[in-house]
Design a protein around this motif. Structure first.
Motif, PDB file in Angstrom:
ATOM      1  N   LEU A 147      42.015  25.456  39.317  1.00  0.00           N
ATOM      2  CA  LEU A 147      40.711  24.837  39.049  1.00  0.00           C
ATOM      3  C   LEU A 147      40.580  24.455  37.582  1.00  0.00           C
ATOM      4  CD1 LEU A 147      38.460  27.180  41.228  1.00  0.00           C
ATOM      5  CD2 LEU A 147      38.784  24.717  41.596  1.00  0.00           C
ATOM      6  N   LEU A 148      41.021  25.346  36.687  1.00  0.00           N
ATOM      7  CA  LEU A 148      40.925  25.071  35.253  1.00  0.00           C
ATOM      8  C   LEU A 148      41.837  23.928  34.833  1.00  0.00           C
ATOM      9  CD1 LEU A 148      40.769  28.723  33.852  1.00  0.00           C
ATOM     10  CD2 LEU A 148      38.934  27.033  33.817  1.00  0.00           C
ATOM     11  N   ASN A 149      42.930  23.742  35.559  1.00  0.00           N
ATOM     12  CA  ASN A 149      43.875  22.675  35.215  1.00  0.00           C
ATOM     13  C   ASN A 149      43.455  21.306  35.748  1.00  0.00           C
ATOM     14  OD1 ASN A 149      45.564  24.377  33.816  1.00  0.00           O
ATOM     15  ND2 ASN A 149      46.874  24.825  35.569  1.00  0.00           N
ATOM     16  N   GLY A 150      42.247  21.217  36.279  1.00  0.00           N
ATOM     17  CA  GLY A 150      41.754  19.899  36.683  1.00  0.00           C
ATOM     18  C   GLY A 150      41.174  19.824  38.074  1.00  0.00           C
ATOM     19  N   ALA A 151      41.535  20.770  38.941  1.00  0.00           N
ATOM     20  CA  ALA A 151      41.051  20.718  40.320  1.00  0.00           C
ATOM     21  C   ALA A 151      39.548  20.968  40.409  1.00  0.00           C
ATOM     22  CB  ALA A 151      41.803  21.747  41.179  1.00  0.00           C
ATOM     23  N   LEU A 152      38.971  21.531  39.344  1.00  0.00           N
ATOM     24  CA  LEU A 152      37.536  21.811  39.351  1.00  0.00           C
ATOM     25  C   LEU A 152      36.721  20.533  39.554  1.00  0.00           C
ATOM     26  CD1 LEU A 152      35.312  23.954  38.904  1.00  0.00           C
ATOM     27  CD2 LEU A 152      35.447  23.451  36.463  1.00  0.00           C
ATOM     28  N   TYR A 153      37.272  19.404  39.090  1.00  0.00           N
ATOM     29  CA  TYR A 153      36.542  18.140  39.169  1.00  0.00           C
ATOM     30  C   TYR A 153      36.997  17.285  40.362  1.00  0.00           C
ATOM     31  CZ  TYR A 153      35.597  19.687  34.444  1.00  0.00           C
ATOM     32  OH  TYR A 153      35.228  20.437  33.368  1.00  0.00           O
ATOM     33  N   ASP A 154      37.865  17.861  41.165  1.00  0.00           N
ATOM     34  CA  ASP A 154      38.332  17.159  42.363  1.00  0.00           C
ATOM     35  C   ASP A 154      37.505  17.646  43.552  1.00  0.00           C
ATOM     36  OD1 ASP A 154      39.604  16.033  44.528  1.00  0.00           O
ATOM     37  OD2 ASP A 154      41.629  16.520  43.823  1.00  0.00           O
ATOM     38  N   GLU A 155      36.606  16.795  44.018  1.00  0.00           N
ATOM     39  CA  GLU A 155      35.691  17.211  45.081  1.00  0.00           C
ATOM     40  C   GLU A 155      36.406  17.525  46.394  1.00  0.00           C
ATOM     41  OE1 GLU A 155      32.703  14.277  45.504  1.00  0.00           O
ATOM     42  OE2 GLU A 155      31.812  14.624  43.517  1.00  0.00           O
ATOM     43  N   LYS A 156      37.632  17.035  46.551  1.00  0.00           N
ATOM     44  CA  LYS A 156      38.363  17.286  47.793  1.00  0.00           C
ATOM     45  C   LYS A 156      38.865  18.725  47.903  1.00  0.00           C
ATOM     46  CE  LYS A 156      39.983  12.486  48.196  1.00  0.00           C
ATOM     47  NZ  LYS A 156      41.198  11.614  48.251  1.00  0.00           N
ATOM     48  N   VAL A 157      39.121  19.368  46.769  1.00  0.00           N
ATOM     49  CA  VAL A 157      39.733  20.714  46.814  1.00  0.00           C
ATOM     50  C   VAL A 157      38.929  21.787  46.087  1.00  0.00           C
ATOM     51  CG1 VAL A 157      42.073  19.800  47.063  1.00  0.00           C
ATOM     52  CG2 VAL A 157      41.142  20.222  44.774  1.00  0.00           C
ATOM     53  N   ASN A 158      38.019  21.404  45.182  1.00  0.00           N
ATOM     54  CA  ASN A 158      37.367  22.440  44.367  1.00  0.00           C
ATOM     55  C   ASN A 158      36.578  23.444  45.202  1.00  0.00           C
ATOM     56  OD1 ASN A 158      35.250  20.784  45.079  1.00  0.00           O
ATOM     57  ND2 ASN A 158      34.719  20.199  42.965  1.00  0.00           N
ATOM     58  N   LYS A 159      35.819  22.964  46.187  1.00  0.00           N
ATOM     59  CA  LYS A 159      35.051  23.883  47.032  1.00  0.00           C
ATOM     60  C   LYS A 159      35.975  24.775  47.853  1.00  0.00           C
ATOM     61  CE  LYS A 159      31.366  24.153  50.469  1.00  0.00           C
ATOM     62  NZ  LYS A 159      30.455  23.413  51.367  1.00  0.00           N
ATOM     63  N   GLN A 160      37.048  24.204  48.369  1.00  0.00           N
ATOM     64  CA  GLN A 160      38.004  24.970  49.165  1.00  0.00           C
ATOM     65  C   GLN A 160      38.633  26.094  48.336  1.00  0.00           C
ATOM     66  OE1 GLN A 160      41.225  22.599  50.632  1.00  0.00           O
ATOM     67  NE2 GLN A 160      42.279  24.326  51.583  1.00  0.00           N
ATOM     68  N   PHE A 161      39.023  25.775  47.103  1.00  0.00           N
ATOM     69  CA  PHE A 161      39.636  26.774  46.226  1.00  0.00           C
ATOM     70  C   PHE A 161      38.634  27.868  45.840  1.00  0.00           C
ATOM     71  CE2 PHE A 161      43.666  24.686  44.304  1.00  0.00           C
ATOM     72  CZ  PHE A 161      44.097  24.382  45.592  1.00  0.00           C
ATOM     73  N   LEU A 162      37.397  27.462  45.584  1.00  0.00           N
ATOM     74  CA  LEU A 162      36.367  28.440  45.229  1.00  0.00           C
ATOM     75  C   LEU A 162      36.077  29.385  46.397  1.00  0.00           C
ATOM     76  CD1 LEU A 162      33.881  26.222  43.197  1.00  0.00           C
ATOM     77  CD2 LEU A 162      35.212  28.165  42.326  1.00  0.00           C
ATOM     78  N   GLU A 163      36.054  28.833  47.604  1.00  0.00           N
ATOM     79  CA  GLU A 163      35.833  29.678  48.789  1.00  0.00           C
ATOM     80  C   GLU A 163      36.977  30.663  48.972  1.00  0.00           C
ATOM     81  OE1 GLU A 163      35.354  26.825  51.890  1.00  0.00           O
ATOM     82  OE2 GLU A 163      33.182  26.609  51.599  1.00  0.00           O
ATOM     83  N   LYS A 164      38.210  30.222  48.766  1.00  0.00           N
ATOM     84  CA  LYS A 164      39.355  31.117  48.883  1.00  0.00           C
ATOM     85  C   LYS A 164      39.320  32.202  47.804  1.00  0.00           C
ATOM     86  CE  LYS A 164      42.602  27.951  51.140  1.00  0.00           C
ATOM     87  NZ  LYS A 164      43.896  27.232  51.029  1.00  0.00           N
TER      88      LYS A 164
END
Length: 346
Positions: A147-164
Motif C-alpha cells: 500500500l505504501l509503495n503506491g497501491a494505496l491510491y489504486d482503487e482496484k486493490v487498496n480496499k482489498q489489501f486493507l481488508e486482508k
C-alpha cells in the motif's frame, strides 16, 4: 599409619563420653565389691584405658569407613555414574541409609526428567508462538508495504489489501488473547466464577452468535430441544469460550452437512455435545488434539484460520469444572466433542 590412627580416633569422639562413663562405673564397682588395693586399681585403670583406646579406635575406624562409603556414593550420584537405583549398593550396617538414598535417587531422577520435559515443552511453545506470530505479522507488513509503495491510491486493490490486513490483525489479536488465556490457566491465575444458570437460555445465546457463519457455508446448524427450566453449575463466561471454540471448529472443518448442538440430561448431570459431519480426525491424532498448537493436517490448517490453542484452552476450562472433554471421530465422517456439567437438584 599414625595419621590413620589419629583419623580413626577423631571419628570416635562422639563415643568418648559414653566409653569413659562406662569405664568409671566399672572401676568403681570393682573397687567397691572386690576391695582391690590401690596398686591393683591403678593397673586396672591402665588396662581399662588401653581397652577404651582399642575400642574407640575400632568404633572410629568403622564410622570413618561408613562415612567414606556414604561420600563415595553421593559423589557417584553427583557424577551420574548410576543409571538406576539398583546400582547403589552399601554395606549391611548402612542398609537403612541405602534405602533412603535410593528413594532420594528415584525422586531426583523423576525431578530431572520432569524438568527436561518442561524445558522441552518451553522450547516447543516458544518455537510455536514465534511461528504463529510471524505469519500474521509478515502478512500485515507485506500488505502495508504494498500500500505504501503506491497501491494505496489504486482503487482496484487498496480496499482489498486493507481488508486482508484487517483480517490478519484480527487473527493476531485472537492469538494474543489465547496466549494470555492459556498462560493464566496453566499458571493457576485464571479466576473462575461458578454458579447455577439456565442452560436453555445460555445455549440459545450461543446459537444466535454462531449460526451466521454456518449459514454462510450452507451448513445446517441444529440446536436440539431441551428442558427450558434446566439449570447447570459452572462458569458461564468460560463455558461460552468453550462452546465458541467447539462450534467454530465444527463449522470451519465442515464443508457440507450439519453441525448439531445436543443436550442429554442424566440423573445428576447434563452432557453437552457438539457433533459435525466434517473432515474428522485420524485415530492416531485423537490423543493429541488437545495439545497446544497441534494440528492434525498442517497443510489444510494453513488455509483455515485459527490459533492452535482453542482445544487446549477448552480442555483446561472443562477440567476446572471437575469434568473431562471427550472426543469421538472418524476421518471423512465427522467428530463429536462432549463434556458433562453438574445439574441443579430439583
Amino acid at each position: 599409619m599414625w595419621n590413620n590412627f589419629k583419623n580413626y580416633l577423631s571419628h570416635s569422639k562422639i563415643f568418648v563420653k559414653e566409653i569413659v562413663l562406662l569405664s568409671l562405673v566399672f572401676l568403681l564397682s570393682a573397687s567397691f565389691f572386690f576391695h582391690y588395693p590401690i596398686h591393683k586399681i591403678i593397673s586396672l585403670l591402665f588396662l581399662t584405658f588401653v581397652i577404651d583406646i582399642v575400642f574407640l579406635y575400632s568404633l572410629g575406624k568403622k564410622r570413618a569407613l561408613e562415612i567414606d562409603e556414604i561420600k563415595t556414593t553421593i559423589k557417584n550420584i553427583r557424577k551420574n555414574k548410576y543409571n538406576s537405583p539398583n546400582e547403589i549398593q552399601m554395606s549391611k550396617s548402612l542398609v537403612d541409609l541405602e534405602g533412603n538414598i535410593k528413594a532420594m535417587f528415584k525422586r531426583t531422577q523423576r525431578d530431572i526428567t520432569q524438568m527436561q520435559k518442561l524445558e522441552q515443552t518451553r522450547k516447543e511453545f516458544l518455537g510455536n508462538v514465534s511461528h504463529e506470530l510471524r505469519t500474521p505479522i509478515f502478512a500485515l507488513q507485506g500488505f502495508l508495504e504494498t500500500l505504501l509503495n503506491g497501491a494505496l491510491y489504486d482503487e482496484k486493490v487498496n480496499k482489498q489489501f486493507l481488508e486482508k490486513a484487517y483480517r490478519h490483525s484480527e487473527n493476531l489479536n485472537a492469538l494474543l488473547n489465547d496466549l494470555i488465556d492459556i498462560s493464566m490457566i496453566e499458571s493457576g491465575q485464571m479466576r473462575m466464577s461458578f454458579r447455577y444458570f439456565n442452560l436453555n437460555n445460555f445455549l440459545n445465546e450461543i446459537y444466535q452468535q454462531v449460526k451466521e457463519p454456518a449459514e454462510r457455508k450452507n451448513i445446517q446448524f441444529i440446536l436440539n430441544k431441551l428442558d427450558p427450566d434446566l439449570d447447570v453449575y459452572g462458569d458461564k463466561d468460560r463455558l461460552t469460550q468453550v462452546m465458541n471454540n467447539l462450534l467454530s471448529n465444527a463449522i470451519k472443518y465442515t464443508e457440507k452437512g450439519r453441525v448439531e448442538l445436543i443436550v442429554e440430561e442424566k440423573q445428576k448431570s447434563v452432557w453437552i455435545k457438539v457433533k459435525d459431519t466434517g473432515v474428522g480426525i485420524p485415530q492416531e491424532d485423537l490423543n493429541r488434539v488437545f495439545e497446544r498448537f497441534y494440528r492434525t493436517d498442517r497443510d489444510r490448517s494453513k488455509t483455515i484460520p485459527g490459533t492452535g490453542l482453542g482445544l487446549a484452552i477448552v480442555k483446561h476450562i472443562i477440567e476446572a469444572h471437575d469434568s473431562k472433554i471427550e472426543v469421538v471421530s472418524d476421518k471423512d465422517v465427522g467428530s463429536e466433542f462432549s463434556f458433562k456439567l453438574k445439574k441443579h437438584k430439583d
